[in-house]
Design a protein around this motif. Sequence first.
Motif, short mmCIF file in Angstrom:
data_model
loop_
_atom_site.label_atom_id
_atom_site.label_comp_id
_atom_site.label_asym_id
_atom_site.label_seq_id
_atom_site.Cartn_x
_atom_site.Cartn_y
_atom_site.Cartn_z
N THR A 83 23.53 75.64 35.36
CA THR A 83 22.58 75.20 36.13
C THR A 83 22.42 73.43 36.10
N PHE A 85 21.58 69.42 36.86
CA PHE A 85 20.37 68.64 37.21
C PHE A 85 21.00 67.31 37.52
N ASP A 110 23.99 75.67 41.92
CA ASP A 110 23.86 74.35 42.31
C ASP A 110 22.42 74.10 42.98
N LYS A 111 21.52 75.13 42.92
CA LYS A 111 20.43 75.17 43.68
C LYS A 111 19.60 73.74 43.50
N TYR A 112 19.68 73.24 42.41
CA TYR A 112 18.67 72.32 42.04
C TYR A 112 19.06 70.75 42.17
N ILE A 115 17.49 67.18 42.50
CA ILE A 115 15.87 67.05 42.01
C ILE A 115 15.99 66.38 40.63
N LEU A 117 14.18 65.89 37.08
CA LEU A 117 13.20 66.77 36.13
C LEU A 117 12.32 65.62 35.48
N GLU A 121 5.07 66.45 39.31
CA GLU A 121 5.61 66.08 40.60
C GLU A 121 5.37 64.87 41.06
N ARG A 153 10.54 66.88 39.78
CA ARG A 153 9.41 67.97 39.53
C ARG A 153 9.78 68.35 38.30
N LEU A 155 10.52 71.26 35.15
CA LEU A 155 11.20 72.28 35.23
C LEU A 155 10.21 73.81 35.44
N LEU A 158 9.63 75.18 38.75
CA LEU A 158 10.88 75.70 39.55
C LEU A 158 10.71 77.37 39.51
N LEU A 160 12.35 79.46 37.53
CA LEU A 160 13.88 80.01 37.42
C LEU A 160 13.75 81.34 37.38
#
Length: 234
Positions: A83, A85, A110-112, A115, A117, A121, A153, A155, A158, A160
């Motif tokens: 994953t 970032f 590749d969802k994040y 973004i 870290l 936020e 954001r 971690l 999120l 996970l």
Amino acid sequence: MAAGFEGKTVSGFFLNNVKISFLVNNPKDVIQWCHYHGGFYEQDELKDISLVIPTRANILDIGSNVGNHLVYFIKFCRNVQVTPFEVNPSALEMLKSNIALNAVGNQVNDKYLGIALGQFEGHVELINGDKIANNLGAASFSVSNDPQGLVMRPLDSLNLEFKPDFMKIDVEGMEIAVLLGAEKTILDARPPLYVEVAPQNRAEFKKVLKEWGYTIERTHQRHKGVVNYLCVPW
């Protein structure tokens, strides 16, 4: 060997009989220079840390840059999922190309992507874009009050879908903020950590490790002032 890829240069080489390809748009760049000349950046270090990555590991690659470590992990570790970032738009474009070139997309979450870290936020902005002509990986960011900035954001926020088995963090001075924003995830999963730590953050980094019950297994230093720490839970 270099070849054209949509008007750009692709460097292809073999490592342990495995074909590797990287997009290169600046052969003078610190990392891309290695790709252009037929190797991974920090190849010896990658071989070393791969020994502590278990089979079928879920790896967090925080600060993926152009995908140097991501491609190595997938090609030379055992059935891992990565994953990444990465928030720098210039690096992100190349990262996506390198994932495609090496046909590793089925092992990439590749969802994040996009973004940043941090500990809280908010938003970040690039602060040294005019100083990194030959070192894209040296791009650094600072917290911004601009709501139009890049999203940041912690971690831990999120949620996970998995517990990470290994975490690599290379975020050009923001490593303490990233770690503190990942405290719950790290203490719950207890993964080995591989962290590049800036000189001004080393005392705080070691304090955090001690509080969390981690010890430094070994270090790697290729460039002056830049130390990578491989850390494992007690």
